[in-house]
Design a protein around this motif. Structure first.
Motif, PDB file in Angstrom:
ATOM      1  N   GLY A   8       0.898  -1.273  -0.062  1.00  0.00           N
ATOM      2  CA  GLY A   8       0.066  -0.199  -0.053  1.00  0.00           C
ATOM      3  C   GLY A   8       0.790   1.436   0.124  1.00  0.00           C
ATOM      4  O   GLY A   8       0.207   2.377  -0.090  1.00  0.00           O
ATOM      5  N   GLY A   9       2.078   1.112  -0.039  1.00  0.00           N
ATOM      6  CA  GLY A   9       2.833   2.302  -0.157  1.00  0.00           C
ATOM      7  C   GLY A   9       2.977   3.142  -1.452  1.00  0.00           C
ATOM      8  O   GLY A   9       2.382   2.398  -2.086  1.00  0.00           O
ATOM      9  N   GLY A  10       3.471   4.286  -1.505  1.00  0.00           N
ATOM     10  CA  GLY A  10       3.420   4.981  -2.491  1.00  0.00           C
ATOM     11  C   GLY A  10       3.821   6.407  -2.551  1.00  0.00           C
ATOM     12  O   GLY A  10       4.251   6.546  -1.530  1.00  0.00           O
ATOM     13  N   LEU A  11       3.576   7.176  -3.619  1.00  0.00           N
ATOM     14  CA  LEU A  11       3.569   8.705  -3.611  1.00  0.00           C
ATOM     15  C   LEU A  11       2.690   9.287  -3.591  1.00  0.00           C
ATOM     16  O   LEU A  11       1.503   8.972  -4.221  1.00  0.00           O
ATOM     17  N   GLN A  39      10.874   4.318   9.389  1.00  0.00           N
ATOM     18  CA  GLN A  39      12.339   4.670   9.306  1.00  0.00           C
ATOM     19  C   GLN A  39      12.566   5.467   8.081  1.00  0.00           C
ATOM     20  O   GLN A  39      12.689   5.049   6.898  1.00  0.00           O
ATOM     21  N   ALA A  40      13.028   6.991   8.215  1.00  0.00           N
ATOM     22  CA  ALA A  40      13.381   7.553   7.314  1.00  0.00           C
ATOM     23  C   ALA A  40      15.011   7.633   7.130  1.00  0.00           C
ATOM     24  O   ALA A  40      15.788   7.207   8.073  1.00  0.00           O
ATOM     25  N   PRO A  41      15.634   7.659   6.121  1.00  0.00           N
ATOM     26  CA  PRO A  41      17.132   7.795   5.806  1.00  0.00           C
ATOM     27  C   PRO A  41      17.880   8.483   6.828  1.00  0.00           C
ATOM     28  O   PRO A  41      17.434   9.788   6.971  1.00  0.00           O
ATOM     29  N   ALA A  92       9.148   7.870   4.904  1.00  0.00           N
ATOM     30  CA  ALA A  92      10.000   6.705   5.507  1.00  0.00           C
ATOM     31  C   ALA A  92       9.474   5.457   4.795  1.00  0.00           C
ATOM     32  O   ALA A  92       8.465   5.122   3.950  1.00  0.00           O
ATOM     33  N   VAL A  93      10.229   4.438   4.975  1.00  0.00           N
ATOM     34  CA  VAL A  93       9.853   3.248   5.090  1.00  0.00           C
ATOM     35  C   VAL A  93       9.120   2.664   6.134  1.00  0.00           C
ATOM     36  O   VAL A  93       9.608   2.793   7.247  1.00  0.00           O
ATOM     37  N   THR A 113       7.512  -1.058   3.312  1.00  0.00           N
ATOM     38  CA  THR A 113       6.884  -0.612   1.993  1.00  0.00           C
ATOM     39  C   THR A 113       7.038   0.975   2.247  1.00  0.00           C
ATOM     40  O   THR A 113       7.215   1.788   3.242  1.00  0.00           O
ATOM     41  N   GLN A 114       7.804   1.610   1.182  1.00  0.00           N
ATOM     42  CA  GLN A 114       8.074   3.059   1.102  1.00  0.00           C
ATOM     43  C   GLN A 114       6.768   3.621   0.858  1.00  0.00           C
ATOM     44  O   GLN A 114       6.009   3.554   0.107  1.00  0.00           O
ATOM     45  N   VAL A 115       6.663   4.806   1.631  1.00  0.00           N
ATOM     46  CA  VAL A 115       5.813   6.358   1.655  1.00  0.00           C
ATOM     47  C   VAL A 115       6.516   7.357   1.337  1.00  0.00           C
ATOM     48  O   VAL A 115       7.325   7.633   2.102  1.00  0.00           O
ATOM     49  N   THR A 116       6.191   7.847   0.387  1.00  0.00           N
ATOM     50  CA  THR A 116       6.836   9.238   0.071  1.00  0.00           C
ATOM     51  C   THR A 116       5.828  10.251  -0.242  1.00  0.00           C
ATOM     52  O   THR A 116       5.025  10.281  -1.077  1.00  0.00           O
ATOM     53  N   VAL A 117       5.933  11.509   0.611  1.00  0.00           N
ATOM     54  CA  VAL A 117       5.026  12.405   0.780  1.00  0.00           C
ATOM     55  C   VAL A 117       5.980  13.740  -0.175  1.00  0.00           C
ATOM     56  O   VAL A 117       6.651  14.089   0.550  1.00  0.00           O
ATOM     57  N   SER A 118       5.183  14.148  -1.432  1.00  0.00           N
ATOM     58  CA  SER A 118       5.802  15.193  -1.915  1.00  0.00           C
ATOM     59  C   SER A 118       5.354  16.683  -1.607  1.00  0.00           C
ATOM     60  O   SER A 118       4.100  16.667  -1.040  1.00  0.00           O
TER      61      SER A 118
END
Length: 119
Positions: A8-11, A39-41, A92-93, A113-118
């Motif tokens: 379910g992750g995504g941008l 966890q964020a980089p 974060a992942v 799963t990666q979640v990216t919020v722009s």
């Protein structure tokens, strides 16, 4: 043994929503307490939500309280994390995890799963 698989992750844009799912399997999985972490980089892993399979004993840290909702579907052995009003700092992942009640450490983890919020 407990196996966990997130999806379910995504941008998504700032202010948007996502729902993460965790498919849990294993003979004893419903006796475990479930949690979501992220966890964020370059940052430490952060707890974001915890729940029992009965849907009770729900906890959130202040950073996500009011925006994230954790829930379970014990018939499907699924754990969900509904995220709304997302911010770039939520990027974060995200990991699903399980632990035996009474233990402090989560011992079973999904692959993330990666979640990216722009912005």
């Amino acid at each position: 043994q407990v196996q966990l698989v997130e999806s379910g992750g995504g941008l998504v844009q700032t202010g948007g929503s996502l729902r993460l799912s965790c498919a849990a399997s294993g003979r004893t999985v419903t006796s475990h307490r479930m949690g979501w972490f992220r966890q964020a980089p370059g940052q430490e892993r952060e707890f974001v939500a915890g729940i029992n399979w009965s849907g009770k004993s729900i906890y959130y840290p202040a950073s996500v309280k009011g925006r994230f909702t954790i829930s379970t579907d014990s018939a499907k052995n699924q754990v969900y994390l509904q995220m709304s009003s997302l911010k770039p700092e939520d990027t974060a992942v995200y990991y699903c995890a399980a632990r035996v009640p009474g233990k402090n450490e989560y011992e079973y983890w999904g692959q993330g799963t990666q979640v990216t919020v722009s912005s």
